[in-house]
Design an enzyme around this catalytic site. Structure first.
Site, PDB file in Angstrom:
ATOM      1  N   GLU A 114       0.853  -1.201   0.000  1.00 33.78           N
ATOM      2  CA  GLU A 114       0.000   0.000   0.000  1.00 33.78           C
ATOM      3  C   GLU A 114       0.882   1.242   0.000  1.00 33.78           C
ATOM      4  O   GLU A 114       2.104   1.140   0.162  1.00 33.78           O
ATOM      5  CB  GLU A 114      -0.922  -0.002   1.224  1.00 33.78           C
ATOM      6  CG  GLU A 114      -1.961  -1.119   1.155  1.00 33.78           C
ATOM      7  CD  GLU A 114      -2.836  -1.219   2.388  1.00 33.78           C
ATOM      8  OE1 GLU A 114      -2.502  -0.603   3.410  1.00 33.78           O
ATOM      9  OE2 GLU A 114      -3.840  -1.921   2.320  1.00 33.78           O
ATOM     10  N   HIS A 242      -8.799   9.527   3.620  1.00 29.49           N
ATOM     11  CA  HIS A 242      -8.393   8.474   2.681  1.00 29.49           C
ATOM     12  C   HIS A 242      -8.605   9.014   1.271  1.00 29.49           C
ATOM     13  O   HIS A 242      -9.662   9.570   0.969  1.00 29.49           O
ATOM     14  CB  HIS A 242      -9.212   7.206   2.902  1.00 29.49           C
ATOM     15  CG  HIS A 242      -8.605   5.993   2.260  1.00 29.49           C
ATOM     16  ND1 HIS A 242      -8.564   5.823   0.899  1.00 29.49           N
ATOM     17  CD2 HIS A 242      -7.989   4.915   2.793  1.00 29.49           C
ATOM     18  CE1 HIS A 242      -7.957   4.679   0.617  1.00 29.49           C
ATOM     19  NE2 HIS A 242      -7.591   4.102   1.753  1.00 29.49           N
ATOM     20  N   ARG A 289      -0.506   8.851   2.166  1.00 32.63           N
ATOM     21  CA  ARG A 289      -1.890   9.263   2.047  1.00 32.63           C
ATOM     22  C   ARG A 289      -2.137  10.764   2.116  1.00 32.63           C
ATOM     23  O   ARG A 289      -2.996  11.294   1.434  1.00 32.63           O
ATOM     24  CB  ARG A 289      -2.622   8.615   3.220  1.00 32.63           C
ATOM     25  CG  ARG A 289      -3.868   7.984   2.835  1.00 32.63           C
ATOM     26  CD  ARG A 289      -4.343   7.149   3.963  1.00 32.63           C
ATOM     27  NE  ARG A 289      -4.263   5.752   3.608  1.00 32.63           N
ATOM     28  CZ  ARG A 289      -4.715   4.791   4.376  1.00 32.63           C
ATOM     29  NH1 ARG A 289      -5.232   5.078   5.551  1.00 32.63           N
ATOM     30  NH2 ARG A 289      -4.647   3.540   3.997  1.00 32.63           N
ATOM     31  N   HIS A 350     -11.177   9.474   7.405  1.00 30.39           N
ATOM     32  CA  HIS A 350     -10.970   8.036   7.501  1.00 30.39           C
ATOM     33  C   HIS A 350     -10.427   7.578   8.846  1.00 30.39           C
ATOM     34  O   HIS A 350     -10.844   6.554   9.376  1.00 30.39           O
ATOM     35  CB  HIS A 350      -9.985   7.661   6.390  1.00 30.39           C
ATOM     36  CG  HIS A 350      -9.649   6.213   6.301  1.00 30.39           C
ATOM     37  ND1 HIS A 350     -10.580   5.259   6.002  1.00 30.39           N
ATOM     38  CD2 HIS A 350      -8.467   5.551   6.466  1.00 30.39           C
ATOM     39  CE1 HIS A 350      -9.999   4.067   5.970  1.00 30.39           C
ATOM     40  NE2 HIS A 350      -8.722   4.217   6.259  1.00 30.39           N
ATOM     41  N   ARG A 385      -0.628   8.589   9.590  1.00 36.31           N
ATOM     42  CA  ARG A 385      -0.490   7.132   9.772  1.00 36.31           C
ATOM     43  C   ARG A 385      -0.138   6.434   8.460  1.00 36.31           C
ATOM     44  O   ARG A 385      -0.743   6.697   7.414  1.00 36.31           O
ATOM     45  CB  ARG A 385      -1.805   6.555  10.302  1.00 36.31           C
ATOM     46  CG  ARG A 385      -1.827   5.052  10.358  1.00 36.31           C
ATOM     47  CD  ARG A 385      -3.153   4.573  10.871  1.00 36.31           C
ATOM     48  NE  ARG A 385      -4.223   4.859   9.957  1.00 36.31           N
ATOM     49  CZ  ARG A 385      -4.746   3.978   9.106  1.00 36.31           C
ATOM     50  NH1 ARG A 385      -4.292   2.736   9.059  1.00 36.31           N
ATOM     51  NH2 ARG A 385      -5.733   4.315   8.310  1.00 36.31           N
TER      52      ARG A 385
HETATM   53  P1  FAD Z   1     -13.560   0.135  16.302  1.00 32.62           P
HETATM   54  O1  FAD Z   1     -13.341  -1.105  15.530  1.00 32.62           O
HETATM   55  O2  FAD Z   1     -14.093   1.302  15.577  1.00 32.62           O
HETATM   56  O3  FAD Z   1     -14.534  -0.234  17.481  1.00 32.62           O
HETATM   57  C1  FAD Z   1     -15.016   0.751  18.367  1.00 32.62           C
HETATM   58  C2  FAD Z   1     -15.970   0.086  19.312  1.00 32.62           C
HETATM   59  O4  FAD Z   1     -16.302   0.969  20.362  1.00 32.62           O
HETATM   60  C3  FAD Z   1     -17.294  -0.342  18.677  1.00 32.62           C
HETATM   61  O5  FAD Z   1     -17.619  -1.610  19.174  1.00 32.62           O
HETATM   62  C4  FAD Z   1     -18.275   0.711  19.198  1.00 32.62           C
HETATM   63  O6  FAD Z   1     -19.599   0.263  19.286  1.00 32.62           O
HETATM   64  C5  FAD Z   1     -17.699   0.950  20.573  1.00 32.62           C
HETATM   65  N1  FAD Z   1     -18.064   2.219  21.188  1.00 32.62           N
HETATM   66  C6  FAD Z   1     -17.749   3.468  20.762  1.00 32.62           C
HETATM   67  N2  FAD Z   1     -18.241   4.381  21.607  1.00 32.62           N
HETATM   68  C7  FAD Z   1     -18.878   3.703  22.592  1.00 32.62           C
HETATM   69  C8  FAD Z   1     -19.599   4.088  23.742  1.00 32.62           C
HETATM   70  N3  FAD Z   1     -19.785   5.376  24.078  1.00 32.62           N
HETATM   71  N4  FAD Z   1     -20.121   3.122  24.525  1.00 32.62           N
HETATM   72  C9  FAD Z   1     -19.982   1.820  24.210  1.00 32.62           C
HETATM   73  N5  FAD Z   1     -19.318   1.392  23.123  1.00 32.62           N
HETATM   74  C10 FAD Z   1     -18.771   2.329  22.327  1.00 32.62           C
HETATM   75  N6  FAD Z   1      -6.639   0.043   9.371  1.00 32.62           N
HETATM   76  C11 FAD Z   1      -5.675  -0.836   9.007  1.00 32.62           C
HETATM   77  O7  FAD Z   1      -4.689  -1.007   9.722  1.00 32.62           O
HETATM   78  N7  FAD Z   1      -5.816  -1.552   7.861  1.00 32.62           N
HETATM   79  C12 FAD Z   1      -6.882  -1.426   7.032  1.00 32.62           C
HETATM   80  O8  FAD Z   1      -6.971  -2.103   6.023  1.00 32.62           O
HETATM   81  C13 FAD Z   1      -7.881  -0.489   7.373  1.00 32.62           C
HETATM   82  N8  FAD Z   1      -8.959  -0.290   6.571  1.00 32.62           N
HETATM   83  C14 FAD Z   1      -9.951   0.543   6.984  1.00 32.62           C
HETATM   84  C15 FAD Z   1     -11.097   0.679   6.197  1.00 32.62           C
HETATM   85  C16 FAD Z   1     -12.139   1.473   6.621  1.00 32.62           C
HETATM   86  C17 FAD Z   1     -13.364   1.601   5.764  1.00 32.62           C
HETATM   87  C18 FAD Z   1     -12.034   2.160   7.849  1.00 32.62           C
HETATM   88  C19 FAD Z   1     -13.150   3.036   8.314  1.00 32.62           C
HETATM   89  C20 FAD Z   1     -10.895   2.056   8.622  1.00 32.62           C
HETATM   90  C21 FAD Z   1      -9.848   1.244   8.199  1.00 32.62           C
HETATM   91  N9  FAD Z   1      -8.694   1.102   8.976  1.00 32.62           N
HETATM   92  C22 FAD Z   1      -7.729   0.219   8.590  1.00 32.62           C
HETATM   93  C23 FAD Z   1      -8.625   1.684  10.304  1.00 32.62           C
HETATM   94  C24 FAD Z   1      -8.975   0.585  11.332  1.00 32.62           C
HETATM   95  O9  FAD Z   1     -10.000  -0.226  10.805  1.00 32.62           O
HETATM   96  C25 FAD Z   1      -9.449   1.167  12.644  1.00 32.62           C
HETATM   97  O10 FAD Z   1      -8.557   2.143  13.079  1.00 32.62           O
HETATM   98  C26 FAD Z   1      -9.523   0.077  13.701  1.00 32.62           C
HETATM   99  O11 FAD Z   1     -10.332  -0.984  13.260  1.00 32.62           O
HETATM  100  C27 FAD Z   1     -10.081   0.648  14.985  1.00 32.62           C
HETATM  101  O12 FAD Z   1     -10.299  -0.399  15.881  1.00 32.62           O
HETATM  102  P2  FAD Z   1     -10.834  -0.058  17.322  1.00 32.62           P
HETATM  103  O13 FAD Z   1     -10.955  -1.351  18.043  1.00 32.62           O
HETATM  104  O14 FAD Z   1      -9.982   0.991  17.917  1.00 32.62           O
HETATM  105  O15 FAD Z   1     -12.262   0.626  17.065  1.00 32.62           O
HETATM  106  C1  SIN Z   2      -7.097   0.677   2.785  1.00 33.14           C
HETATM  107  O1  SIN Z   2      -7.366  -0.505   2.615  1.00 33.14           O
HETATM  108  O2  SIN Z   2      -6.765   1.459   1.897  1.00 33.14           O
HETATM  109  C2  SIN Z   2      -7.163   1.204   4.151  1.00 33.14           C
HETATM  110  C3  SIN Z   2      -5.943   0.857   4.852  1.00 33.14           C
HETATM  111  C4  SIN Z   2      -5.806   1.666   6.083  1.00 33.14           C
HETATM  112  O3  SIN Z   2      -6.621   2.542   6.371  1.00 33.14           O
HETATM  113  O4  SIN Z   2      -4.822   1.427   6.786  1.00 33.14           O
END
Ligand code: FAD
Ligand code: SIN
Length: 521
Positions: A114, A242, A289, A350, A385
């Protein structure tokens, strides 16, 4: 209701679930999540998770790529620690039951590349890696007898000395966390969760902006809670846009076109089908990015168009259909055959690089409160990032936080004198439009004035508009029965305020923060 648990986890994405699995052998764990357990950014991750698994690559190269993307302001020690720990954390994910694609021979992981990566090092599961990670972890959590997973429980505030009647300011030393107050979204009751250790894993805040790839749950709740509790936050000016979300204006969240597609050879083109990245960076479509998003933004502004193109046709039909089945199907569903047509794209908010400031163990400035995943700020990302480093950061810091919390658990008791939530004087608010309209206003203000390109005037204007929205919403909050959309709106406003405040304080263009007034003449 009052509950007592050893480990309280708020959030059921990759960070919350992996922390819960690690601490579960040492005590009772309760995970609160505000929607369905699988809903969060994790599930939407496409590209994958970055790690150096083989000798064809090296830790030094991954470290260097991360530092370069971060534009010189990453915490080098954090970068080194995270990247060196990556292979162990990947092996654990596999042990929990997560599947990553293997190469044709089937003896090594298939690796993608990437933007900003000098090597192929992205482990993935087709183009739906996050869905696979979330599935594997959730199944492991549901099998564990020590973990209770409670859906539709909205954490409103973390409980500190403030709730015992003491004055707490940002200068108060030794602020402590005793658990959280949480709204049961089915009964509207506000429960008290007392915990010895609390982890915030609440994800990002993409919904501060009108166009975002993040799901509706990404409303910055953890960051806003820590702000209200007077904890330390950092780097919130670095909102990552993004470059390539599918242009399909009515769709929310915006559907992502993974960067891995550019890694496989897809090329950015203007509306006349001409390449333009050579004007901006020698790494062309695979530049980091921040650079690509700014280039697209500039091309859109110059041409007055609201989308450009990603041309993936050169990748070849078979590889597109087999390697990117989700994107292929999605585009086809709106009449775009990516093997024959160019894909209309535009940038979208993003990922939030900043968040709750934590140390190497995921410990925040508030005692007994940890943070991991997107809501935290570890120093790994610096100003921008590197793609696919966030899933990695989440598992590394969930591990570190778990080890630290397990070690401290026996020294921490429950604060039983914490009072229940006081809901006196709150009346039912029947005008949802006050909430929905204000949210839209906020998102437009942030998109237009605090987006990819900023200026002093735009930031000032956003700040002034936000002030009004803030006052109106606080007034509404103080007289209303609490409901989830109102709490989320209040949190989004707090996050917007913090982004603007930190953007105004950053007097140099670095990473994702770019102001016209700071361009060196
Ligand atoms: P999340 O997975 O967002 O989970 C947050 C949790 O907190 C959820 O369960 C939600 O319900 C809960 N929550 C929030 N507020 C509250 C509250 N007040 N009370 C109770 N529960 C709450 N990163 C990569 O490294 N590689 C990738 O390929 C990539 N692709 C991506 C594609 C997309 C479309 C997006 C949007 C992001 C991508 N990212 C990627 C970024 C990455 O997915 C996220 O940064 C990561 O998954 C965040 O994980 P997390 O556990 O911190 O939060
Ligand atoms: C993507 O698949 O382009 C997202 C990857 C990322 O947000 O790290």
């Amino acid at each position: 209701m009052r509950y007592e648990v050893d480990f309280l986890v708020v959030g059921s994405g990759i960070a919350g679930l992996s922390f819960a699995l690690k601490v579960a052998p040492y005590g009772k764990v309760c995970i609160l999540t505000k929607g369905d357990a699988s809903e969060g950014s994790t599930r939407y991750a496409q590209g994958g998770i970055a790690a150096v698994m083989y000798d064809s690559d090296s830790f030094d190269k991954h470290i260097e790529d991360t530092l370069v993307a971060g534009d010189g302001i990453c915490d080098r020690e954090v970068v080194e620690m995270t990247i060196r720990e990556a292979p162990d954390r990947i092996r654990e994910l596999v042990q929990y039951g997560v599947n990553f694609d293997l190469d044709r021979k089937g003896d090594k992981f298939d690796l993608h590349r990437e933007g900003g990566h000098s090597e192929f090092r992205i482990l993935h599961h087709k183009d739906n890696t996050g869905e696979e990670i979330e599935r594997g972890l959730l199944e492991a959590v549901r099998r564990h007898p020590n973990i209770e997973l409670k859906e539709r429980q909205f954490a409103i505030d973390i409980i500190t000395q403030h709730h015992l009647g003491q004055r707490v300011t940002k200068h108060t030393p030794d602020i402590e966390c005793y658990g959280v107050y949480a709204l049961d979204c089915d009964t509207n009751r506000i429960d008290t969760y007392l915990a010895r250790v609390t982890l915030l894993a609440t994800g990002g805040m993409g919904n501060v902006y009108s166009t975002t790839t993040t799901p509706v749950i990404s409303t910055g709740d953890g960051v806003a809670m820590v702000h209200r509790a007077r904890g330390v936050l950092s780097d919130l000016e670095f909102m990552q846009f993004h470059p390539t979300s599918l242009y399909n204006p009515a769709e929310k969240p915006a559907f992502l076109i993974t960067e891995a597609m550019r890694g496989a050879g897809a090329i950015l083109k203007d509306r006349d089908g001409k390449e333009f990245m050579q004007k901006y960076d020698s790494r062309l479509s695979l530049a980091p990015r921040d650079i690509v998003a700014r280039a697209i933004d500039n091309e859109m502004k110059l041409s007055g168009k609201d989308y450009l193109y990603l041309d993936a046709r050169g990748i070849g039909k078979r590889q597109l259909i087999e390697g990117f089945p989700t994107i292929y199907a999605k585009c086809l569903s709106i009449g775009i055959d990516i093997t024959r047509d160019m894909i209309p794209i535009r940038p979208a908010a993003h990922y939030q690089c900043g968040g709750i400031k934590v140390d190497r163990n995921g410990q925040s400035s508030i005692h007994h409160l940890y943070a991991a995943g997107e809501c935290s700020c570890t120093g790994l990302h610096g100003g921008n990032r590197l793609a696919s480093n966030s899933l990695l950061e989440a598992v590394v810091y969930a591990h570190n936080a778990a080890q630290d919390a397990i070690g401290r658990l026996s020294d921490i008791g429950f604060k039983t004198e914490v009072p229940d939530w006081n809901a006196e004087g709150m009346v039912l608010n029947e005008e949802m439009v006050l909430i929905t309209q204000t949210k839209k206003e906020l998102q437009e203000i942030m998109w237009n004035y605090v987006g990819i390109v900023r200026s002093d005037l735009r930031l000032q204007r956003a700040f002034d508009r936000l002030n009004l929205i803030f006052r109106e919403t606080e007034e509404l909050y103080n007289r209303s029965v609490l409901i989830e959309p109102l709490c989320e709106l209040r949190n989004l406003i707090a996050c917007a305020y913090l982004i603007i405040k930190m953007a105004r304080a950053r007097r140099q263009n670095v990473g994702l923060h770019y102001s016209l007034d700071l361009v060196e003449k």
